[in-house]
Design a protein around this motif. Sequence first.
Motif, PDB file in Angstrom:
ATOM      1  N   ALA A 103       0.819  -1.213   0.000  1.00  0.00           N
ATOM      2  CA  ALA A 103       0.000   0.000   0.000  1.00  0.00           C
ATOM      3  C   ALA A 103       0.851   1.260   0.000  1.00  0.00           C
ATOM      4  O   ALA A 103       0.508   2.242  -0.664  1.00  0.00           O
ATOM      5  CB  ALA A 103      -0.945   0.006   1.196  1.00  0.00           C
ATOM      6  N   VAL A 104       1.977   1.254   0.712  1.00  0.00           N
ATOM      7  CA  VAL A 104       2.863   2.420   0.712  1.00  0.00           C
ATOM      8  C   VAL A 104       3.482   2.587  -0.675  1.00  0.00           C
ATOM      9  O   VAL A 104       3.570   3.703  -1.188  1.00  0.00           O
ATOM     10  CB  VAL A 104       3.940   2.310   1.812  1.00  0.00           C
ATOM     11  N   ALA A 105       3.883   1.488  -1.297  1.00  0.00           N
ATOM     12  CA  ALA A 105       4.489   1.547  -2.633  1.00  0.00           C
ATOM     13  C   ALA A 105       3.467   1.906  -3.709  1.00  0.00           C
ATOM     14  O   ALA A 105       3.791   2.617  -4.660  1.00  0.00           O
ATOM     15  CB  ALA A 105       5.151   0.208  -2.969  1.00  0.00           C
ATOM     16  N   ASP A 106       2.240   1.407  -3.571  1.00  0.00           N
ATOM     17  CA  ASP A 106       1.198   1.628  -4.569  1.00  0.00           C
ATOM     18  C   ASP A 106      -0.152   1.713  -3.850  1.00  0.00           C
ATOM     19  O   ASP A 106      -0.826   0.696  -3.683  1.00  0.00           O
ATOM     20  CB  ASP A 106       1.184   0.488  -5.586  1.00  0.00           C
ATOM     21  N   PRO A 107      -0.557   2.919  -3.416  1.00  0.00           N
ATOM     22  CA  PRO A 107      -1.813   3.047  -2.676  1.00  0.00           C
ATOM     23  C   PRO A 107      -3.033   2.504  -3.416  1.00  0.00           C
ATOM     24  O   PRO A 107      -4.003   2.099  -2.782  1.00  0.00           O
ATOM     25  CB  PRO A 107      -1.932   4.556  -2.437  1.00  0.00           C
ATOM     26  N   ASP A 108      -2.981   2.451  -4.735  1.00  0.00           N
ATOM     27  CA  ASP A 108      -4.105   1.924  -5.506  1.00  0.00           C
ATOM     28  C   ASP A 108      -4.317   0.433  -5.230  1.00  0.00           C
ATOM     29  O   ASP A 108      -5.398  -0.098  -5.452  1.00  0.00           O
ATOM     30  CB  ASP A 108      -3.888   2.177  -6.998  1.00  0.00           C
ATOM     31  N   PHE A 109      -3.291  -0.239  -4.718  1.00  0.00           N
ATOM     32  CA  PHE A 109      -3.387  -1.639  -4.318  1.00  0.00           C
ATOM     33  C   PHE A 109      -4.511  -1.858  -3.302  1.00  0.00           C
ATOM     34  O   PHE A 109      -5.118  -2.925  -3.246  1.00  0.00           O
ATOM     35  CB  PHE A 109      -2.044  -2.113  -3.740  1.00  0.00           C
ATOM     36  N   LEU A 110      -4.814  -0.834  -2.504  1.00  0.00           N
ATOM     37  CA  LEU A 110      -5.848  -0.966  -1.477  1.00  0.00           C
ATOM     38  C   LEU A 110      -7.194  -1.375  -2.056  1.00  0.00           C
ATOM     39  O   LEU A 110      -8.027  -1.951  -1.350  1.00  0.00           O
ATOM     40  CB  LEU A 110      -5.975   0.337  -0.690  1.00  0.00           C
ATOM     41  N   ALA A 111      -7.414  -1.127  -3.337  1.00  0.00           N
ATOM     42  CA  ALA A 111      -8.670  -1.528  -3.991  1.00  0.00           C
ATOM     43  C   ALA A 111      -8.864  -3.036  -3.972  1.00  0.00           C
ATOM     44  O   ALA A 111      -9.984  -3.512  -4.157  1.00  0.00           O
ATOM     45  CB  ALA A 111      -8.700  -1.014  -5.431  1.00  0.00           C
ATOM     46  N   GLU A 112      -7.810  -3.800  -3.737  1.00  0.00           N
ATOM     47  CA  GLU A 112      -7.901  -5.257  -3.693  1.00  0.00           C
ATOM     48  C   GLU A 112      -8.366  -5.791  -2.338  1.00  0.00           C
ATOM     49  O   GLU A 112      -8.725  -6.963  -2.230  1.00  0.00           O
ATOM     50  CB  GLU A 112      -6.539  -5.878  -4.022  1.00  0.00           C
ATOM     51  N   LEU A 113      -8.355  -4.956  -1.306  1.00  0.00           N
ATOM     52  CA  LEU A 113      -8.693  -5.425   0.031  1.00  0.00           C
ATOM     53  C   LEU A 113     -10.206  -5.573   0.189  1.00  0.00           C
ATOM     54  O   LEU A 113     -10.958  -4.642  -0.115  1.00  0.00           O
ATOM     55  CB  LEU A 113      -8.162  -4.465   1.094  1.00  0.00           C
ATOM     56  N   PRO A 114     -10.664  -6.718   0.691  1.00  0.00           N
ATOM     57  CA  PRO A 114     -12.103  -6.907   0.870  1.00  0.00           C
ATOM     58  C   PRO A 114     -12.764  -5.816   1.704  1.00  0.00           C
ATOM     59  O   PRO A 114     -13.877  -5.393   1.404  1.00  0.00           O
ATOM     60  CB  PRO A 114     -12.196  -8.279   1.559  1.00  0.00           C
ATOM     61  N   VAL A 115     -12.086  -5.332   2.745  1.00  0.00           N
ATOM     62  CA  VAL A 115     -12.682  -4.284   3.577  1.00  0.00           C
ATOM     63  C   VAL A 115     -12.900  -3.008   2.766  1.00  0.00           C
ATOM     64  O   VAL A 115     -13.904  -2.314   2.931  1.00  0.00           O
ATOM     65  CB  VAL A 115     -11.853  -4.028   4.863  1.00  0.00           C
ATOM     66  N   VAL A 116     -11.996  -2.700   1.861  1.00  0.00           N
ATOM     67  CA  VAL A 116     -12.133  -1.499   1.025  1.00  0.00           C
ATOM     68  C   VAL A 116     -13.275  -1.682   0.029  1.00  0.00           C
ATOM     69  O   VAL A 116     -14.064  -0.756  -0.191  1.00  0.00           O
ATOM     70  CB  VAL A 116     -10.798  -1.160   0.317  1.00  0.00           C
ATOM     71  N   VAL A 117     -13.385  -2.861  -0.532  1.00  0.00           N
ATOM     72  CA  VAL A 117     -14.493  -3.133  -1.454  1.00  0.00           C
ATOM     73  C   VAL A 117     -15.823  -2.971  -0.719  1.00  0.00           C
ATOM     74  O   VAL A 117     -16.757  -2.341  -1.227  1.00  0.00           O
ATOM     75  CB  VAL A 117     -14.358  -4.541  -2.089  1.00  0.00           C
ATOM     76  N   ARG A 118     -15.912  -3.520   0.502  1.00  0.00           N
ATOM     77  CA  ARG A 118     -17.142  -3.350   1.286  1.00  0.00           C
ATOM     78  C   ARG A 118     -17.427  -1.880   1.558  1.00  0.00           C
ATOM     79  O   ARG A 118     -18.565  -1.430   1.443  1.00  0.00           O
ATOM     80  CB  ARG A 118     -17.046  -4.118   2.613  1.00  0.00           C
ATOM     81  N   MET A 119     -16.403  -1.140   1.918  1.00  0.00           N
ATOM     82  CA  MET A 119     -16.585   0.286   2.204  1.00  0.00           C
ATOM     83  C   MET A 119     -17.073   1.025   0.961  1.00  0.00           C
ATOM     84  O   MET A 119     -17.884   1.944   1.056  1.00  0.00           O
ATOM     85  CB  MET A 119     -15.278   0.887   2.727  1.00  0.00           C
ATOM     86  N   SER A 120     -16.597   0.630  -0.213  1.00  0.00           N
ATOM     87  CA  SER A 120     -17.010   1.301  -1.453  1.00  0.00           C
ATOM     88  C   SER A 120     -18.489   1.086  -1.735  1.00  0.00           C
ATOM     89  O   SER A 120     -19.110   1.890  -2.431  1.00  0.00           O
ATOM     90  CB  SER A 120     -16.168   0.812  -2.641  1.00  0.00           C
TER      91      SER A 120
END
Length: 190
Positions: A100-117
Amino acid sequence: MDINEWWGLVERAREAAGDRADDRDAPDDPLPDALTEVLAALEPARIVDFAVTAHEVTASAYRWPLWNAAYLIEGGCGDDGFMDFRDGLALLGRDVFTRAVADPDFLAELPVVVRMSRGERGWIGYETLEGPVREAYARAGGAADGFHAAVETALGGRIPTREPGGETWDVEDAEATRRRLPRLAALFEE
């Protein structure tokens, strides 16, 4: 504290929390207590070392691109919110944190982020990593009122970075955000 040992302690706490280790939003979140238990087995001085290394780890994530990702994910993110976000991100483990630090867009792969979206319950952040660490220090026999002083002494007067690293942009500029965080933008576009 060696960074490998630090991440190993976080991983032990994550293992103890089991399949509920990735979402800080649950009212009965098991990870903070698991971290306290893991750390309480250490000597107070080692717990202070853990706190100092935690400071260094979260400081390494003090970057504009990650802050803008947090802003997008959380629908806004101020100074305190970004501190909480970085603390929670560290609790997701070394691999997730580093990616996530190297590529913040990677966070889109996390299930918690998908749920939040989707407007469902979830949160990456954690109010303060200091809480479980301070509790472990007290349980291990450290003077309850001496934790902050011990950490400050161990930090040796290091001055925190005043400005996040990396390039920033107006995260509310949809086009700029789509260019820099395309996967997150696709999740959170209205």
